[in-house]
Write an enzyme that holds these catalytic residues in place. Sequence first.
Site, short mmCIF file in Angstrom:
data_model
loop_
_atom_site.label_atom_id
_atom_site.label_comp_id
_atom_site.label_asym_id
_atom_site.label_seq_id
_atom_site.Cartn_x
_atom_site.Cartn_y
_atom_site.Cartn_z
N ARG A 228 0.86 -1.18 0.00
CA ARG A 228 0.00 0.00 0.00
C ARG A 228 0.90 1.23 0.00
O ARG A 228 1.53 1.54 1.01
CB ARG A 228 -0.93 -0.02 1.21
CG ARG A 228 -2.01 -1.09 1.12
CD ARG A 228 -2.83 -1.15 2.39
NE ARG A 228 -2.05 -1.71 3.49
CZ ARG A 228 -2.48 -1.75 4.76
NH1 ARG A 228 -3.66 -1.25 5.07
NH2 ARG A 228 -1.73 -2.29 5.70
N ARG A 260 17.60 3.50 -3.00
CA ARG A 260 16.40 3.63 -2.17
C ARG A 260 16.75 3.23 -0.75
O ARG A 260 17.33 2.17 -0.52
CB ARG A 260 15.26 2.75 -2.70
CG ARG A 260 13.90 3.18 -2.15
CD ARG A 260 12.79 2.27 -2.63
NE ARG A 260 12.65 1.11 -1.77
CZ ARG A 260 12.07 -0.03 -2.14
NH1 ARG A 260 11.61 -0.18 -3.37
NH2 ARG A 260 11.96 -1.03 -1.28
N GLU A 277 18.29 -0.42 -0.84
CA GLU A 277 18.00 -1.05 -2.13
C GLU A 277 18.81 -0.39 -3.24
O GLU A 277 18.52 0.74 -3.65
CB GLU A 277 16.50 -0.93 -2.43
CG GLU A 277 15.61 -1.67 -1.44
CD GLU A 277 15.38 -3.11 -1.83
OE1 GLU A 277 16.09 -3.61 -2.72
OE2 GLU A 277 14.49 -3.74 -1.25
#
Length: 307
Positions: A228, A260, A277
Amino acid sequence: MMITSSESARQEPRVAIVTCAAFPDLESDDRLVHAPLAARGITAEVVIWDDPGVNWAGYDLVVLRSPWDYTARRDAFIAWAATVPALANPADIVRWNTDKRYLEQLSAAGVATVPTSWIEPGQRWSLPAERGEFVIKPSVSADSRDTGRYDLADPEHRALAQAHVRRIGGAGRVTMVQPYLSAVDTDGETALLFLAGPDGLRFSHAIRKGAMLTGPDLGPEEPRKTERITPRAATPEQVAVAEKILAEVPGGPERLLYARVDLIPGEGDVPLLVELELTEPSLFLGYADGAPDRLADAILTHLQNQS
């Protein structure tokens, strides 16, 4: 799949956008960079990483985006990465970042990370004596696959947790055990996206990821977990923490095309690193105005730096 198709494009820089067979046309978010690349005179092709017919040396830049099947074949993937000229991010970063044991190195360097226990295949493991919720997952994984949440006050969860560790170890994989941070359910994760600029990585935008883990991992038949995602304004403290984390990247962050940094508030709301990431992160380009253009500019910067 060609992003530009004119004959004149043959004179333009060629960039490979790397995916896997399951996503031959990329995901919709990554396709948002197509038009900005074409507007900058960059010819790009979407290419499957393990296609034996690809001449990787024919590209001016090879950009990793969605080679998400690598987790089952990591050795083959990092061997492939080592053969690819002009890979972004670089092959040594791919090797380092595709096993989450990089968190140990970052923790030793002073980065505040989620406390983690590591269980080698065949190593005997005992359930934590304390109660509370824990997360169990393999050190090589993506998209929260093979990841479960366990309440150790629940006898059934305790049995399922032990079975999960045995399942991961039995496949020859390293297991991670971490406390479940309740802030995930309230504040969520903050993912901060950085893209290359003329003077190195620059903060681009941030998103909020809601809680994904609702219970134990049910094995290979479990459906894909749903993220989400909503836009989020990162705080100056979060950006500063992320920049300090990126400063610890081997070889320096200036080599990176993108990064990230996923943070969760810990005790006292201190931001804790969940994951860094650097290989094939979702960049959430559709959640921030101008993000596709900033990625295209980052690619152009890398091309100019190589010329």
